[in-house]
Write a protein that holds these residues in place. Sequence first.
Motif, PDB file in Angstrom:
ATOM      1  N   LEU A  10     -67.938  -2.922 -11.678  1.00 19.77           N
ATOM      2  CA  LEU A  10     -68.701  -3.510 -10.573  1.00 19.77           C
ATOM      3  C   LEU A  10     -70.193  -3.413 -10.891  1.00 19.77           C
ATOM      4  N   PRO A  11     -71.024  -4.225 -10.234  1.00 20.46           N
ATOM      5  CA  PRO A  11     -72.461  -4.216 -10.544  1.00 20.46           C
ATOM      6  C   PRO A  11     -73.094  -2.830 -10.453  1.00 20.46           C
ATOM      7  N   SER A  12     -72.581  -1.968  -9.583  1.00 19.70           N
ATOM      8  CA  SER A  12     -73.170  -0.628  -9.457  1.00 19.70           C
ATOM      9  C   SER A  12     -72.828   0.248 -10.652  1.00 19.70           C
ATOM     10  N   GLY A  13     -71.937  -0.245 -11.501  1.00 17.51           N
ATOM     11  CA  GLY A  13     -71.508   0.555 -12.639  1.00 17.51           C
ATOM     12  C   GLY A  13     -70.156   1.207 -12.389  1.00 17.51           C
ATOM     13  N   ARG A  14     -69.704   1.164 -11.157  1.00 20.06           N
ATOM     14  CA  ARG A  14     -68.408   1.742 -10.818  1.00 20.06           C
ATOM     15  C   ARG A  14     -67.292   0.980 -11.487  1.00 20.06           C
ATOM     16  N   THR A  38     -69.285 -18.518  -0.783  1.00 23.15           N
ATOM     17  CA  THR A  38     -67.940 -18.060  -0.453  1.00 23.15           C
ATOM     18  C   THR A  38     -67.928 -16.542  -0.615  1.00 23.15           C
ATOM     19  N   LEU A  39     -67.621 -15.816   0.476  1.00 25.41           N
ATOM     20  CA  LEU A  39     -67.811 -14.372   0.492  1.00 25.41           C
ATOM     21  C   LEU A  39     -66.529 -13.619   0.858  1.00 25.41           C
ATOM     22  N   PRO A  40     -65.597 -13.530  -0.096  1.00 22.64           N
ATOM     23  CA  PRO A  40     -64.403 -12.724   0.177  1.00 22.64           C
ATOM     24  C   PRO A  40     -64.765 -11.240   0.201  1.00 22.64           C
ATOM     25  N   VAL A  41     -64.324 -10.552   1.239  1.00 19.48           N
ATOM     26  CA  VAL A  41     -64.598  -9.118   1.373  1.00 19.48           C
ATOM     27  C   VAL A  41     -63.334  -8.350   1.028  1.00 19.48           C
ATOM     28  N   HIS A  42     -63.487  -7.371   0.156  1.00 17.95           N
ATOM     29  CA  HIS A  42     -62.322  -6.572  -0.261  1.00 17.95           C
ATOM     30  C   HIS A  42     -62.754  -5.121  -0.428  1.00 17.95           C
ATOM     31  N   THR A  43     -61.865  -4.208  -0.114  1.00 16.22           N
ATOM     32  CA  THR A  43     -62.195  -2.793  -0.242  1.00 16.22           C
ATOM     33  C   THR A  43     -61.386  -2.170  -1.371  1.00 16.22           C
ATOM     34  N   PHE A  44     -62.106  -1.637  -2.365  1.00 11.58           N
ATOM     35  CA  PHE A  44     -61.458  -0.909  -3.465  1.00 11.58           C
ATOM     36  C   PHE A  44     -61.741   0.572  -3.273  1.00 11.58           C
ATOM     37  N   ASP A  45     -60.709   1.328  -2.915  1.00  5.83           N
ATOM     38  CA  ASP A  45     -60.867   2.776  -2.725  1.00  5.83           C
ATOM     39  C   ASP A  45     -62.108   3.105  -1.890  1.00  5.83           C
ATOM     40  N   ASP A  78     -70.502  -4.955  -5.407  1.00  2.00           N
ATOM     41  CA  ASP A  78     -70.640  -3.854  -4.461  1.00  2.00           C
ATOM     42  C   ASP A  78     -72.144  -3.648  -4.229  1.00  2.00           C
ATOM     43  N   GLY A  79     -72.491  -2.870  -3.233  1.00  2.00           N
ATOM     44  CA  GLY A  79     -73.904  -2.732  -2.900  1.00  2.00           C
ATOM     45  C   GLY A  79     -74.399  -4.006  -2.254  1.00  2.00           C
ATOM     46  N   ARG A  80     -75.707  -4.217  -2.255  1.00  2.00           N
ATOM     47  CA  ARG A  80     -76.275  -5.363  -1.565  1.00  2.00           C
ATOM     48  C   ARG A  80     -76.468  -6.537  -2.514  1.00  2.00           C
ATOM     49  N   THR A  81     -76.172  -7.750  -2.037  1.00  3.09           N
ATOM     50  CA  THR A  81     -76.446  -8.919  -2.866  1.00  3.09           C
ATOM     51  C   THR A  81     -77.535  -9.757  -2.208  1.00  3.09           C
ATOM     52  N   GLU A  82     -78.314 -10.430  -3.043  1.00  5.35           N
ATOM     53  CA  GLU A  82     -79.471 -11.173  -2.551  1.00  5.35           C
ATOM     54  C   GLU A  82     -79.388 -12.633  -2.979  1.00  5.35           C
ATOM     55  N   GLY A 128     -75.693  -2.256   2.645  1.00  3.03           N
ATOM     56  CA  GLY A 128     -74.942  -3.201   1.823  1.00  3.03           C
ATOM     57  C   GLY A 128     -75.057  -4.603   2.393  1.00  3.03           C
ATOM     58  N   GLY A 129     -74.020  -5.404   2.203  1.00  2.00           N
ATOM     59  CA  GLY A 129     -74.003  -6.746   2.752  1.00  2.00           C
ATOM     60  C   GLY A 129     -74.779  -7.741   1.912  1.00  2.00           C
ATOM     61  N   VAL A 130     -75.192  -8.831   2.551  1.00  2.00           N
ATOM     62  CA  VAL A 130     -75.846  -9.931   1.853  1.00  2.00           C
ATOM     63  C   VAL A 130     -77.193 -10.193   2.509  1.00  2.00           C
TER      64      VAL A 130
END
Length: 665
Positions: A245-249, A370-377, A386-390, A470-472
């Motif tokens: 993920l972008p955060s490095g996770r 298009t903003l699909p929301v999904h939770t991974f752990d 993950d984190g905030r997108t701009e 977080g969020g957009v």
Amino acid sequence: MSVATWSAAGVTAAVRRARLALHLLVAAVLVTLARVATVAVLASHGWWFVQEKVLLGLPMLAAAGVVAVSTAGRRLFAARRAPSEGTSASGVVWLLTTAYAALAGLLVSFLAGYPLTGSTALIAVSLVCAGGLLTARVVAAPVDATDATDDAGIEPTPAPHGKSGFSRRRFISLAGGAVVVGAGGTGVGLLFMPAESVATGGGPRRSSGSRAAVSVADLRGAGTPAPGGSKRQYELTALTATVRLPSGREVEAWTYNGQVPGPAVTATEGDLIEVTLRNADIQDGVTLHWHGYDVPCGDDGAPGVTQHVVAPGEEFVYHFRADQVGTYWYHTHQASDRGVRKGLYGTLVVTPRDTQQADGAAPAKQLDLTLPVHTFDGTVVIAGQDGRTEHTAPAGTPVRLRLINTDSDPHRFALAGTPFRVAAVDGRDLHQPGEARDAGLRLPAGGRYDLIFAMPDTPVALVVDNDHDGGVRLRPGGAAAGEDPTVADTSGWPELDLMRYGEPAAVPFDAGKADRHFTIVLDRGVAMVDGAPAFAQTVNGRGHPSIPDQLVTEGDIVRFTVVNRSPETHPWHLHGHPVLIVSRDGKRSSGSPLWVDTFDVRPGQVWEVAFKATNPGIWMNHCHNLPHAHQGMMLRLRYDGVTTPFAGSHTTHAGATGSSPHGGH
Ligand code: C2O
Ligand code: CU
């Protein structure tokens, strides 16, 4: 509390604490009256919430309680000043039997629920009687040993004729025991009676026309686009992958093409969508279900029903016309609670043809996200970030945010910094949606909202689940990249009620004139799920696949009453058809007609929805909290005359997807 007070009264009476026992008896009666009052309040919400209590739990409790008060009450009252008076053994027995009845009522509600069956009633009543008989034996035991005047203070119920009374009592308890065992045994036996395999909802069992049976395998989508349309070809390979993920996770995911979400499937109205699904290494097997998209049944992706599951090394080709415009998504339907959670999902967006073919003039530049929301752990990932997108867009740009909830629980969205409209719900446009502002949006599992607004000259924030970090973020052109908009605290915003949003409009059928009406009562209880007993998520007291199929005939207007008796939310989802919301808790929808494919039935709610049966097939009808579906909350809606050559459990995990993948053919 009624269980506790009745048993405490019985025990204290048995040990000759007459004064305390009397107080406890009074408490038990008051608590029991409170229990009756509670049931009366529940009953005002609907019969489904109280049926087993009114027909079994309360009558059992009341009958035993009345006898207990009359046998124990007077003696305890007399004995409160003179403890040597003692308590009658029968009084103790009846106090404790009332406690058993209170407990049995509770267990019936929690383990069996609605609807009350003869089997449950027989088992419950015989267990209470058995408890009473055994208690009588224990309490009266010292007396049976002929010593009539025990100084323990507990006197036996006076035997009418001395020694012959002794044997008569013995006879009564033996006969009583036999009756109880017989009744209980019958109740248990009834559990193994095969259930009706089909519910007709008040309609005929067979349609009048003698139409030849058709197989779901033959109900396939078109092979060519509509005139002017083109072919949109995709290849999706299911494989396990470590996704960064972008955060490095890093996430150990199950993916389509190694990415989460999978490749975005897009088309213009009238195009042909053709997707080749391959499975590289997902041992559970995979399919593609086009959530909310009313494809022909053979392309619906329900394993064991509309196709064989795609095992590692195999493939399946889906093809259908993009006739529906809007925001949808796809996901695996095999062992979907695990597969979807681990990442087997992606988006499907179909845009209208006319905007693409504007008469030469370039269409206004849009920002369409298009903003699909999904939770991974526990980490919320929006469109793979993950984190905030701009994002940046010049002021005045028309913006469309396509929110998709790919999780099993609802998400709460808030759009701060601009008024907006909810243009579409579950892909279908609303009629004259009004301008909304400072409102929370609750999106059910599987659901979609399209939000539209014109970009203001100040930043806008899309906040998910009140997480303001977080969020957009959307910024008008020119705003310094580092500048952080101040976002109001959105957590207190009232929830926008879509049942009162937009303007009413004509609908294509009269939901009041349903040809078939099915009641779906959702609860927890003990039921068979995939061949094993479980504390299941139940539909009318049963678990998948033992829930009767709902039978409909093509052209029927079908109505569902969906009742939630359980303490959890159930996002109800029917495949192949959007449903029109008629009412919630008896209040009719007063805004725009609301066509949805998932509606959130919260604890205690009663929803009425309707649809027209125009898409022949065998369709899954289930809770879209996917762990709930896996725990039994799933059934099938079957058109008369449609058969399936496929078989096998729908939810079973690895290895059990049918003895041979092609066994059904
Ligand atoms: Cu999105 Cu049967 O599911
Ligand atoms: Cu559920």
